[in-house]
Design a protein around this motif. Structure first.
Motif, PDB file in Angstrom:
ATOM      1  N   PRO A 274       0.808  -1.232   0.000  1.00  0.00           N
ATOM      2  CA  PRO A 274       0.000   0.000   0.000  1.00  0.00           C
ATOM      3  C   PRO A 274       0.836   1.275   0.000  1.00  0.00           C
ATOM      4  CG  PRO A 274      -0.019  -1.029   2.162  1.00  0.00           C
ATOM      5  CD  PRO A 274       0.668  -1.991   1.252  1.00  0.00           C
ATOM      6  N   ASP A 275       2.005   1.238   0.656  1.00  0.00           N
ATOM      7  CA  ASP A 275       2.822   2.460   0.735  1.00  0.00           C
ATOM      8  C   ASP A 275       3.346   2.851  -0.652  1.00  0.00           C
ATOM      9  OD1 ASP A 275       4.249   4.506   2.391  1.00  0.00           O
ATOM     10  OD2 ASP A 275       5.982   3.521   1.448  1.00  0.00           O
ATOM     11  N   ASP A 276       3.854   1.866  -1.401  1.00  0.00           N
ATOM     12  CA  ASP A 276       4.334   2.160  -2.754  1.00  0.00           C
ATOM     13  C   ASP A 276       3.207   2.656  -3.644  1.00  0.00           C
ATOM     14  OD1 ASP A 276       6.901   1.473  -2.143  1.00  0.00           O
ATOM     15  OD2 ASP A 276       6.752  -0.589  -2.884  1.00  0.00           O
ATOM     16  N   ALA A 277       2.040   2.040  -3.530  1.00  0.00           N
ATOM     17  CA  ALA A 277       0.904   2.467  -4.344  1.00  0.00           C
ATOM     18  C   ALA A 277       0.485   3.889  -3.996  1.00  0.00           C
ATOM     19  CB  ALA A 277      -0.266   1.507  -4.145  1.00  0.00           C
ATOM     20  N   PHE A 278       0.503   4.221  -2.703  1.00  0.00           N
ATOM     21  CA  PHE A 278       0.121   5.562  -2.283  1.00  0.00           C
ATOM     22  C   PHE A 278       1.111   6.610  -2.785  1.00  0.00           C
ATOM     23  CE2 PHE A 278       0.360   8.986   0.928  1.00  0.00           C
ATOM     24  CZ  PHE A 278      -0.916   9.500   0.793  1.00  0.00           C
ATOM     25  N   GLN A 279       2.408   6.341  -2.648  1.00  0.00           N
ATOM     26  CA  GLN A 279       3.412   7.292  -3.110  1.00  0.00           C
ATOM     27  C   GLN A 279       3.363   7.467  -4.626  1.00  0.00           C
ATOM     28  OE1 GLN A 279       5.213   9.194  -1.154  1.00  0.00           O
ATOM     29  NE2 GLN A 279       4.377   8.223   0.682  1.00  0.00           N
ATOM     30  N   ALA A 280       3.122   6.380  -5.342  1.00  0.00           N
ATOM     31  CA  ALA A 280       3.044   6.465  -6.799  1.00  0.00           C
ATOM     32  C   ALA A 280       1.821   7.250  -7.240  1.00  0.00           C
ATOM     33  CB  ALA A 280       3.003   5.058  -7.401  1.00  0.00           C
ATOM     34  N   SER A 281       0.691   7.050  -6.564  1.00  0.00           N
ATOM     35  CA  SER A 281      -0.505   7.813  -6.914  1.00  0.00           C
ATOM     36  C   SER A 281      -0.320   9.299  -6.639  1.00  0.00           C
ATOM     37  CB  SER A 281      -1.710   7.273  -6.143  1.00  0.00           C
ATOM     38  OG  SER A 281      -1.538   7.436  -4.749  1.00  0.00           O
ATOM     39  N   LEU A 282       0.405   9.633  -5.561  1.00  0.00           N
ATOM     40  CA  LEU A 282       0.706  11.040  -5.291  1.00  0.00           C
ATOM     41  C   LEU A 282       1.581  11.629  -6.394  1.00  0.00           C
ATOM     42  CD1 LEU A 282       1.394  11.263  -1.441  1.00  0.00           C
ATOM     43  CD2 LEU A 282      -0.593  12.075  -2.717  1.00  0.00           C
ATOM     44  N   GLN A 283       2.504  10.822  -6.901  1.00  0.00           N
ATOM     45  CA  GLN A 283       3.356  11.289  -7.991  1.00  0.00           C
ATOM     46  C   GLN A 283       2.526  11.606  -9.238  1.00  0.00           C
ATOM     47  OE1 GLN A 283       7.600   9.811  -9.049  1.00  0.00           O
ATOM     48  NE2 GLN A 283       6.221   8.479 -10.154  1.00  0.00           N
ATOM     49  N   GLY A 284       1.596  10.699  -9.586  1.00  0.00           N
ATOM     50  CA  GLY A 284       0.717  10.966 -10.713  1.00  0.00           C
ATOM     51  C   GLY A 284      -0.160  12.176 -10.487  1.00  0.00           C
ATOM     52  N   LEU A 285      -0.656  12.332  -9.249  1.00  0.00           N
ATOM     53  CA  LEU A 285      -1.483  13.490  -8.919  1.00  0.00           C
ATOM     54  C   LEU A 285      -0.686  14.784  -9.034  1.00  0.00           C
ATOM     55  CD1 LEU A 285      -4.198  14.553  -7.852  1.00  0.00           C
ATOM     56  CD2 LEU A 285      -3.323  14.211  -5.523  1.00  0.00           C
ATOM     57  N   THR A 286       0.577  14.752  -8.614  1.00  0.00           N
ATOM     58  CA  THR A 286       1.424  15.945  -8.707  1.00  0.00           C
ATOM     59  C   THR A 286       1.601  16.388 -10.153  1.00  0.00           C
ATOM     60  OG1 THR A 286       2.628  15.329  -6.699  1.00  0.00           O
ATOM     61  CG2 THR A 286       3.715  16.856  -8.197  1.00  0.00           C
ATOM     62  N   ILE A 287       1.887  15.442 -11.018  1.00  0.00           N
ATOM     63  CA  ILE A 287       2.054  15.771 -12.434  1.00  0.00           C
ATOM     64  C   ILE A 287       0.751  16.306 -13.022  1.00  0.00           C
ATOM     65  CG2 ILE A 287       2.606  14.834 -14.713  1.00  0.00           C
ATOM     66  CD1 ILE A 287       4.322  12.740 -13.291  1.00  0.00           C
ATOM     67  N   TRP A 288      -0.354  15.671 -12.664  1.00  0.00           N
ATOM     68  CA  TRP A 288      -1.659  16.083 -13.213  1.00  0.00           C
ATOM     69  C   TRP A 288      -2.004  17.501 -12.787  1.00  0.00           C
ATOM     70  CZ3 TRP A 288      -6.376  16.767 -10.353  1.00  0.00           C
ATOM     71  CH2 TRP A 288      -7.498  16.926 -11.156  1.00  0.00           C
ATOM     72  N   TRP A 289      -1.816  17.816 -11.508  1.00  0.00           N
ATOM     73  CA  TRP A 289      -2.230  19.126 -11.003  1.00  0.00           C
ATOM     74  C   TRP A 289      -1.313  20.242 -11.496  1.00  0.00           C
ATOM     75  CZ3 TRP A 289      -6.161  21.668  -9.286  1.00  0.00           C
ATOM     76  CH2 TRP A 289      -5.984  22.870  -8.618  1.00  0.00           C
ATOM     77  N   ASN A 290      -0.014  19.998 -11.575  1.00  0.00           N
ATOM     78  CA  ASN A 290       0.935  21.043 -11.944  1.00  0.00           C
ATOM     79  C   ASN A 290       1.065  21.246 -13.447  1.00  0.00           C
ATOM     80  OD1 ASN A 290       2.664  22.140  -9.471  1.00  0.00           O
ATOM     81  ND2 ASN A 290       2.210  19.995  -9.076  1.00  0.00           N
ATOM     82  N   ILE A 291       0.786  20.191 -14.236  1.00  0.00           N
ATOM     83  CA  ILE A 291       1.051  20.275 -15.675  1.00  0.00           C
ATOM     84  C   ILE A 291      -0.214  20.095 -16.505  1.00  0.00           C
ATOM     85  CG2 ILE A 291       2.299  19.197 -17.577  1.00  0.00           C
ATOM     86  CD1 ILE A 291       4.472  18.435 -15.587  1.00  0.00           C
ATOM     87  N   VAL A 292      -0.927  18.999 -16.253  1.00  0.00           N
ATOM     88  CA  VAL A 292      -2.039  18.649 -17.144  1.00  0.00           C
ATOM     89  C   VAL A 292      -3.255  19.542 -16.904  1.00  0.00           C
ATOM     90  CG1 VAL A 292      -3.621  16.807 -17.818  1.00  0.00           C
ATOM     91  CG2 VAL A 292      -1.233  16.280 -17.309  1.00  0.00           C
ATOM     92  N   PHE A 293      -3.646  19.730 -15.658  1.00  0.00           N
ATOM     93  CA  PHE A 293      -4.863  20.492 -15.368  1.00  0.00           C
ATOM     94  C   PHE A 293      -4.783  21.931 -15.868  1.00  0.00           C
ATOM     95  CE2 PHE A 293      -8.804  20.121 -12.924  1.00  0.00           C
ATOM     96  CZ  PHE A 293      -9.192  21.453 -12.846  1.00  0.00           C
ATOM     97  N   PRO A 294      -3.743  22.702 -15.521  1.00  0.00           N
ATOM     98  CA  PRO A 294      -3.697  24.080 -16.027  1.00  0.00           C
ATOM     99  C   PRO A 294      -3.488  24.162 -17.533  1.00  0.00           C
ATOM    100  CG  PRO A 294      -1.642  23.535 -14.913  1.00  0.00           C
ATOM    101  CD  PRO A 294      -2.596  22.413 -14.632  1.00  0.00           C
ATOM    102  N   GLY A 295      -2.888  23.118 -18.121  1.00  0.00           N
ATOM    103  CA  GLY A 295      -2.648  23.159 -19.558  1.00  0.00           C
ATOM    104  C   GLY A 295      -3.852  22.790 -20.388  1.00  0.00           C
ATOM    105  N   LEU A 296      -4.824  22.060 -19.787  1.00  0.00           N
ATOM    106  CA  LEU A 296      -5.954  21.557 -20.563  1.00  0.00           C
ATOM    107  C   LEU A 296      -7.279  22.244 -20.259  1.00  0.00           C
ATOM    108  CD1 LEU A 296      -5.444  17.686 -20.693  1.00  0.00           C
ATOM    109  CD2 LEU A 296      -4.904  19.384 -22.417  1.00  0.00           C
ATOM    110  N   LEU A 297      -7.538  22.609 -18.998  1.00  0.00           N
ATOM    111  CA  LEU A 297      -8.850  23.132 -18.638  1.00  0.00           C
ATOM    112  C   LEU A 297      -9.286  24.327 -19.494  1.00  0.00           C
ATOM    113  CD1 LEU A 297     -11.335  23.113 -16.825  1.00  0.00           C
ATOM    114  CD2 LEU A 297     -10.082  24.535 -15.186  1.00  0.00           C
TER     115      LEU A 297
END
Length: 402
Positions: free
Chosen positions: A22-45
């Motif tokens: 669970p710890d690896d899965a949680f850290q990896a999901s946070l990594q994906g969330l970080t990329i999405w919020w900082n790059i994908v969301f402001p670039g696409l919305l």
């Protein structure tokens, strides 16, 4: 039946792995969330919302009439394809796929044209390549310029080749506003067609501005949530599958195949025997491929149409090979040119010291340049691309008349 059972087994295996680690899965999901919020969301919305509004008020149809001469001569596509290309090239995955799907649902393109346009418009974000990869990951601004140039060249080369050698017909759907592909048009004719197409589309839609704006925001946020889910799941897959990958396989291969943002970061932190040019070439290939995450995003966008991601996957692999070659060829001339303009700094692989077989580092917020402050720049770039395409289309039509 076999495919359904296989997917069900893989899903159960993924859930079991997440429970065990669970710890690896949680850290990896946070990594994906970080990329999405900082790059994908402001670039696409902003762009997804703008696309819905442009469709509601007929701007897409008007631009299609203006861009029709250029798009048909270059890529054997109708003029509306120019808007999809401009969106995909300025805002990144998966805005190009979203706009292509919308054009196909509205029967503005045929199935063959939509499949070709999907390959051409489904592109990585230019600001990610220039700012995040160049100035952030690798700490070499010129690296981002070379990578972006190679990715764009690969898309244009494969797009032109596909249009010239494809056996499918380029005939337009019967309800398109464009006239015959070879008909001569003056500037007045193009403007008349654009005004007529916009008026007819606005009448067919019939929504008020408030209604169209509300629908656009709701639809865009829903799509972005789905994109974020894909990115988080793929980030988890990269983290969970990494321990079972043999040491003989380079560390950037797995993240590069599954999630292009993580793969680009892993490739920028590797010390290649061929030097920094190989770092740039591998990153360009990874971004041209886009990863399984980008393919899933495209597949979600084209749901409900007769378009398929299988031809897209094949073409992305071809684009990756072309991008790798273009990077090697462009490395010396662009490096010499940018050496007089941009300052150099220590490349990332010297800072981190990772080898080809070392595990890829995790992405943190401090490693990313947030694209939120650059939203106005994206809008300006989108407008400039549309303006240049329109001017080139009008010029092409006038030259044809002579």
């Amino acid at each position: 039946m076999i495919r359904t059972v296989l997917l069900a087994c893989l899903s159960i295996l993924l859930v079991a792995t997440i429970i065990v680690r669970p710890d690896d899965a949680f850290q990896a999901s946070l990594q994906g969330l970080t990329i999405w919020w900082n790059i994908v969301f402001p670039g696409l919305l902003p762009f997804l919302t703008l696309l819905e509004l442009m469709l509601a008020f007929g701007a897409v149809h008007a631009l299609g009439a203006l861009l029709d001469p250029l798009m048909r001569r270059l890529f054997r596509l109708p003029g509306e394809a120019g808007l999809a290309i401009a969106l995909g090239w300025t805002s990144g995955f998966p805005s190009g796929a979203e706009s292509t799907a919308i054009l196909r649902r509205g029967e503005r393109v045929t199935q063959a044209q939509g499949q070709r346009l999907l390959t051409l418009a489904h592109m990585p974000s230019p600001l990610f390549m220039l700012l995040v990869v160049g100035a952030g990951f690798s700490q070499r601004p010129e690296l981002g310029v070379i990578i972006a140039a190679a990715v764009w060249m690969a898309a244009i080369i494969t797009g032109l080749a596909h249009a010239r050698f494809s056996k499918t017909t380029s005939a337009s759907p019967s309800n398109t506003s464009s006239e015959a592909p070879g008909e001569k048009r003056s500037i007045r004719d193009l403007l008349r067609l654009a005004a007529k197409a916009m008026t007819q589309a606005k009448i067919r839609d019939g929504r008020t501005f408030g209604k169209a704006l509300g629908d656009s925001v709701i639809t865009s946020v829903y799509k972005l949530m789905a994109i974020g889910g894909f990115m988080m799941i793929c980030s988890v897959l990269v983290r969970l599958l990494a321990p079972i990958i043999p040491d003989t396989i380079p560390s950037f291969v797995l993240p590069g195949l599954i999630e292009s943002h993580i793969g680009a970061y892993a490739a920028s932190a590797v010390s290649f025997p061929g030097g920094l040019a190989w770092n740039a070439a591998v990153i360009a290939a990874i971004l041209s491929w886009g990863g399984v995450s980008a393919l899933l995003q495209a597949g979600s966008a084209i749901t409900g149409t007769d378009l398929s991601i299988r031809p897209l996957a094949v073409m992305r692999l071809l684009q990756a090979a072309v991008a790798f070659t273009c990077t090697i060829l462009l490395w010396r001339p662009i490096s010499n040119l940018t050496a007089y303009i941009l300052p150099s700094s220590t490349p990332a692989f010297q800072l981190h010291g990772y080898t080809v077989s070392s595990p890829p580092p995790a992405i943190h917020v401090s490693d990313l340049h947030s694209l939120w402050p650059y939203t106005p720049v994206l809008f300006a770039a989108f407008g400039c691309v549309l303006l240049l395409l329109t001017l080139a289309s009008i010029s092409s039509s006038l030259r044809f008349m002579r």
